[in-house]
Enzyme design. Structure first.
Site, PDB file in Angstrom:
ATOM      1  CG  HIS A 151      29.986  20.479 -84.521  1.00 35.85           C
ATOM      2  ND1 HIS A 151      29.800  19.243 -85.094  1.00 35.85           N
ATOM      3  CD2 HIS A 151      29.197  20.494 -83.412  1.00 35.85           C
ATOM      4  CE1 HIS A 151      28.949  18.544 -84.358  1.00 35.85           C
ATOM      5  NE2 HIS A 151      28.561  19.274 -83.346  1.00 35.85           N
ATOM      6  CG  ASP A 374      51.386   6.144 -75.555  1.00 34.15           C
ATOM      7  OD1 ASP A 374      52.114   7.154 -75.639  1.00 34.15           O
ATOM      8  OD2 ASP A 374      51.805   5.029 -75.200  1.00 34.15           O
TER       9      ASP A 374
END
Length: 430
Positions: A151, A374
């Protein structure tokens, strides 16, 4: 659930990072973030195409030149990333259970941390990879792909951009290329600021527990119906995120009253707001870094006594709309930009240390397209986060059907029983 590490290596960019990009100086917004990793998991059932996972590694190599800071190492003394292609940690593991045993309604969030490549709080040391991946293979042939990314360098939107680029490369999809940029330090130069102390630690924190609350299509419709009279003249109903945030905020206020035997406290509700495509000129949606402002609603102890869901929805909605509107000033006025991106977080963090105030943080991940990822063997059947060592953090994810919200609520272990026994919460979980 037992996990056996089969292999561990470092995946490096397919071509070296140019010398002129070898040092990436982070922005002042990056500097104030806590030492923590953003983590996410994508779960795929067994299919005929899932057997060969080698393409995952190859496609990751292919996209890393564009995401070059993620293959480097953070040097905290310099507030910069050494982009010398040290590599992304890439782990393959075997899990001794079926995929369906760990996902969905019966999930134990803390168990999911075992599928992660690193601990959530293990960030910012020179030896810590900025990006780590673990490919978990289950007995049934299903796979959980777990990603951890510092982060310090990026936010959840950047996380989504990385996943989209990786899955497109894995499928060999060259249409609509995803071109990330790491320009945020040009707009918000580093100031050698210290990180904000939000109580996070490198190891797992047993005092922070996580509860997953599912708001399905029916639950969202019911919440919207409760405030429909407020939106009669509006062309669109309140968002899923707005009604869920308001519902959970009021529930946590009730829990606070119960815990303190009716004695109210001040309440601060902070909502992370993505500034991409909202600034003037607009920052690209593929801009990588920490590009988030805060919408805040502060309620006095007296107000929390009577504040209900119907009154809180417009308050939170107005706060978020104001931040979105103010995004137009961020790049044109340095002072306004600093106030919205740095001072707001610093102020909210300072207030969260006040024992007479309860501070909660909402982060909306529902729009980052995680269910579209995907790799070539179909879209995930579920996506999740895990247990985060960050008290009073609520992460909101989309549902597979794109009509609900999964709220991952992180509370102190002493507060969670009050939350779980709240009558409105029990209706959703029993």
């Amino acid at each position: 659930m037992k996990i056996n590490i089969v292999s561990r290596k470092f995946v490096k960019p397919s071509r070296p990072t140019p010398e002129k990009l070898r040092t990436y100086k982070i922005s002042c917004v990056d500097e104030i973030n806590p030492s923590i990793n953003i983590v996410g998991l994508l779960y795929y059932p067994s299919t005929d195409n899932i057997g060969n996972l080698n393409n995952l590694e190859k496609s990751l190599e292919e996209i890393l030149p564009q995401f070059y800071p993620l293959a480097g190492r953070y040097i905290k003394e310099n507030h910069s990333v050494d982009c010398s292609d040290q590599g992304v940690e890439y782990i393959q593991a075997q899990v001794d259970c079926e995929l369906l045993e760990i996902i969905g309604s019966g999930v134990e969030p803390l168990e999911l941390n075992d599928l992660l490549p690193v601990e959530v709080g293990a960030a910012d040391e020179a030896s810590d990879p900025i990006l780590s991946v673990q490919i978990n293979k289950f007995k049934c042939g299903g796979v959980a792909i777990a990603i951890a990314i510092s982060h310090r360098i990026v936010d959840a939107s950047s996380f989504g951009t990385l996943l989209s680029a990786w899955t497109k490369a894995s499928r060999g999809d060259n249409s609509e290329p995803i071109i990330p940029n790491f320009d945020s330090p040009l707009y918000f130069p580093g100031e050698n600021l210290g990180k904000l102390d939000l109580g996070t630690i490198r190891t797992r924190d047993p005092t922070i527990v996580t509860k997953r609350i599912l708001f399905d299509k029916k639950a969202i419709a019911n919440l919207r119906a409760r405030v429909s009279h407020l939106y009669e003249n509006s062309y669109r109903p309140p968002s899923r995120v707005l009604v869920v945030s308001s519902f959970l905020s009021v529930a946590l206020m009730r829990c606070d009253h119960t815990k303190l035997h009716g004695k109210p406290r001040d309440f601060l509700i902070s909502q992370a707001v993505n500034i991409r495509e909202r600034t003037v000129p607009p920052l690209s949606k593929y801009s990588c870094g920490n590009l988030v402002s805060l919408g805040m609603v502060e309620c006095s102890s007296e107000e929390t006594k009577s504040l209900d869901f119907e009154r809180l929805v417009p308050l939170l909605g107005n706060a978020a709309r104001k931040v979105v509107s103010d995004c137009a000033k961020i790049l044109s006025n340095c002072q306004d930009g600093h106030k919205m991106l740095v001072d707001a977080f610093a102020g909210a963090t300072d207030k969260s240390r006040d024992d007479n105030l309860n501070s909660i943080w909402f982060s909306d991940w529902s729009k980052f397209g995680f269910y579209d990822n995907d790799f070539g063997f179909g879209k995930p059947i579920w996506t999740s986060v895990a247990n985060n060592p960050f008290k009073n953090l609520i992460i909101m994810l989309n549902t597979k059907e794109n009509d609900g919200i999964e709220a991952w609520v992180h509370l102190h272990e002493k507060d969670m029983p009050y939350f779980e026994q709240d009558e409105e919460i029990k209706k959703l979980t029993t």
